[in-house]
Scaffold this motif. Sequence first.
Motif, PDB file in Angstrom:
ATOM      1  N   ALA A 146       0.837  -1.208   0.000  1.00 61.39           N
ATOM      2  CA  ALA A 146       0.000   0.000   0.000  1.00 61.39           C
ATOM      3  C   ALA A 146       0.869   1.255   0.000  1.00 61.39           C
ATOM      4  O   ALA A 146       0.572   2.238  -0.690  1.00 61.39           O
ATOM      5  CB  ALA A 146      -0.931  -0.008   1.210  1.00 61.39           C
ATOM      6  N   THR A 147       1.974   1.236   0.747  1.00 57.44           N
ATOM      7  CA  THR A 147       2.888   2.379   0.789  1.00 57.44           C
ATOM      8  C   THR A 147       3.521   2.615  -0.574  1.00 57.44           C
ATOM      9  O   THR A 147       3.593   3.750  -1.048  1.00 57.44           O
ATOM     10  CB  THR A 147       3.976   2.167   1.862  1.00 57.44           C
ATOM     11  OG1 THR A 147       3.349   1.891   3.109  1.00 57.44           O
ATOM     12  CG2 THR A 147       4.854   3.390   1.997  1.00 57.44           C
ATOM     13  N   PHE A 148       3.973   1.548  -1.233  1.00 59.16           N
ATOM     14  CA  PHE A 148       4.554   1.708  -2.565  1.00 59.16           C
ATOM     15  C   PHE A 148       3.492   2.144  -3.571  1.00 59.16           C
ATOM     16  O   PHE A 148       3.783   2.909  -4.488  1.00 59.16           O
ATOM     17  CB  PHE A 148       5.266   0.432  -3.022  1.00 59.16           C
ATOM     18  CG  PHE A 148       6.707   0.389  -2.603  1.00 59.16           C
ATOM     19  CD1 PHE A 148       7.672   1.025  -3.350  1.00 59.16           C
ATOM     20  CD2 PHE A 148       7.092  -0.261  -1.448  1.00 59.16           C
ATOM     21  CE1 PHE A 148       9.004   1.003  -2.967  1.00 59.16           C
ATOM     22  CE2 PHE A 148       8.409  -0.283  -1.047  1.00 59.16           C
ATOM     23  CZ  PHE A 148       9.370   0.358  -1.810  1.00 59.16           C
ATOM     24  N   ASN A 149       2.257   1.675  -3.394  1.00 57.46           N
ATOM     25  CA  ASN A 149       1.155   2.123  -4.251  1.00 57.46           C
ATOM     26  C   ASN A 149       0.992   3.634  -4.157  1.00 57.46           C
ATOM     27  O   ASN A 149       0.834   4.325  -5.162  1.00 57.46           O
ATOM     28  CB  ASN A 149      -0.128   1.400  -3.827  1.00 57.46           C
ATOM     29  CG  ASN A 149      -1.342   1.866  -4.575  1.00 57.46           C
ATOM     30  OD1 ASN A 149      -1.868   2.944  -4.301  1.00 57.46           O
ATOM     31  ND2 ASN A 149      -1.790   1.060  -5.512  1.00 57.46           N
ATOM     32  N   ALA A 150       1.058   4.172  -2.941  1.00 55.15           N
ATOM     33  CA  ALA A 150       0.932   5.621  -2.740  1.00 55.15           C
ATOM     34  C   ALA A 150       2.151   6.355  -3.290  1.00 55.15           C
ATOM     35  O   ALA A 150       2.012   7.368  -3.977  1.00 55.15           O
ATOM     36  CB  ALA A 150       0.758   5.923  -1.252  1.00 55.15           C
ATOM     37  N   LEU A 151       3.354   5.855  -2.995  1.00 56.60           N
ATOM     38  CA  LEU A 151       4.576   6.533  -3.428  1.00 56.60           C
ATOM     39  C   LEU A 151       4.680   6.603  -4.955  1.00 56.60           C
ATOM     40  O   LEU A 151       5.141   7.600  -5.505  1.00 56.60           O
ATOM     41  CB  LEU A 151       5.804   5.834  -2.843  1.00 56.60           C
ATOM     42  CG  LEU A 151       6.012   5.986  -1.340  1.00 56.60           C
ATOM     43  CD1 LEU A 151       7.151   5.090  -0.872  1.00 56.60           C
ATOM     44  CD2 LEU A 151       6.284   7.434  -0.974  1.00 56.60           C
ATOM     45  N   GLU A 152       4.252   5.542  -5.630  1.00 53.22           N
ATOM     46  CA  GLU A 152       4.335   5.530  -7.095  1.00 53.22           C
ATOM     47  C   GLU A 152       3.334   6.494  -7.730  1.00 53.22           C
ATOM     48  O   GLU A 152       3.485   6.872  -8.882  1.00 53.22           O
ATOM     49  CB  GLU A 152       4.129   4.115  -7.625  1.00 53.22           C
ATOM     50  CG  GLU A 152       5.304   3.201  -7.323  1.00 53.22           C
ATOM     51  CD  GLU A 152       5.052   1.750  -7.665  1.00 53.22           C
ATOM     52  OE1 GLU A 152       3.936   1.409  -8.105  1.00 53.22           O
ATOM     53  OE2 GLU A 152       5.980   0.944  -7.478  1.00 53.22           O
ATOM     54  N   ALA A 153       2.307   6.909  -6.978  1.00 54.30           N
ATOM     55  CA  ALA A 153       1.296   7.824  -7.513  1.00 54.30           C
ATOM     56  C   ALA A 153       1.656   9.294  -7.285  1.00 54.30           C
ATOM     57  O   ALA A 153       0.914  10.180  -7.692  1.00 54.30           O
ATOM     58  CB  ALA A 153      -0.056   7.525  -6.874  1.00 54.30           C
ATOM     59  N   ILE A 154       2.801   9.557  -6.636  1.00 56.41           N
ATOM     60  CA  ILE A 154       3.204  10.943  -6.373  1.00 56.41           C
ATOM     61  C   ILE A 154       3.665  11.602  -7.668  1.00 56.41           C
ATOM     62  O   ILE A 154       4.423  11.014  -8.442  1.00 56.41           O
ATOM     63  CB  ILE A 154       4.323  10.990  -5.309  1.00 56.41           C
ATOM     64  CG1 ILE A 154       3.747  10.634  -3.959  1.00 56.41           C
ATOM     65  CG2 ILE A 154       4.982  12.360  -5.266  1.00 56.41           C
ATOM     66  CD1 ILE A 154       4.750  10.604  -2.840  1.00 56.41           C
TER      67      ILE A 154
END
Length: 187
Positions: A146-154
Amino acid sequence: MAQQADRHNKTEKKDELVEKLVHVNRVAKTVKGGRTMSFAAIVVVGDQKGRAGFGTGKASEVPEAITKATNEAKKNMVRIPLREGRTLHHDIAGRFGAGKVYLRTAPAGTGVIAGGSMRAIFEVLGVQDVVAKSLGSNNPYNVIKATFNALEAINSPRMVAAKRGKKVGDIVSRRENSNAKLSVEEA
């Protein structure tokens, strides 16, 4: 001679990667002769300059599982844009399965305010100031994904400017002007 220099640079590049072991899980499989034990490991790898990746590995011994996870993490590294090399560009939420995370930018000097799995990601990524909250599942696999999902959407201002066909200054100054208008209207 040039090839030797290239090889030397590659080894230096690998040496500056930081590895963090996030979780080791003992898994038991029941078979005819009894139980077979194996270990599953999850590792986060990064260069502390905006690149990070995670990987999982499973083996009959812990060191082998960690090695497999580390190799997978190095293959799956992604670049995350950071503001001033210390925090995120904007607040964002990420989700994977039942794991939900909220990541917020923070002023200088705040530090990393995040729990277990997310803290490891931010440390290897090179983020110095961030506030993060994990909701829902506390399973380290789901939290990390979930954290990588958010970081990749920045999106950085440069990326937004490229998409819109404008200059970075137009986008950044517009954001600052809207903040200034808000403060004038509040007064």
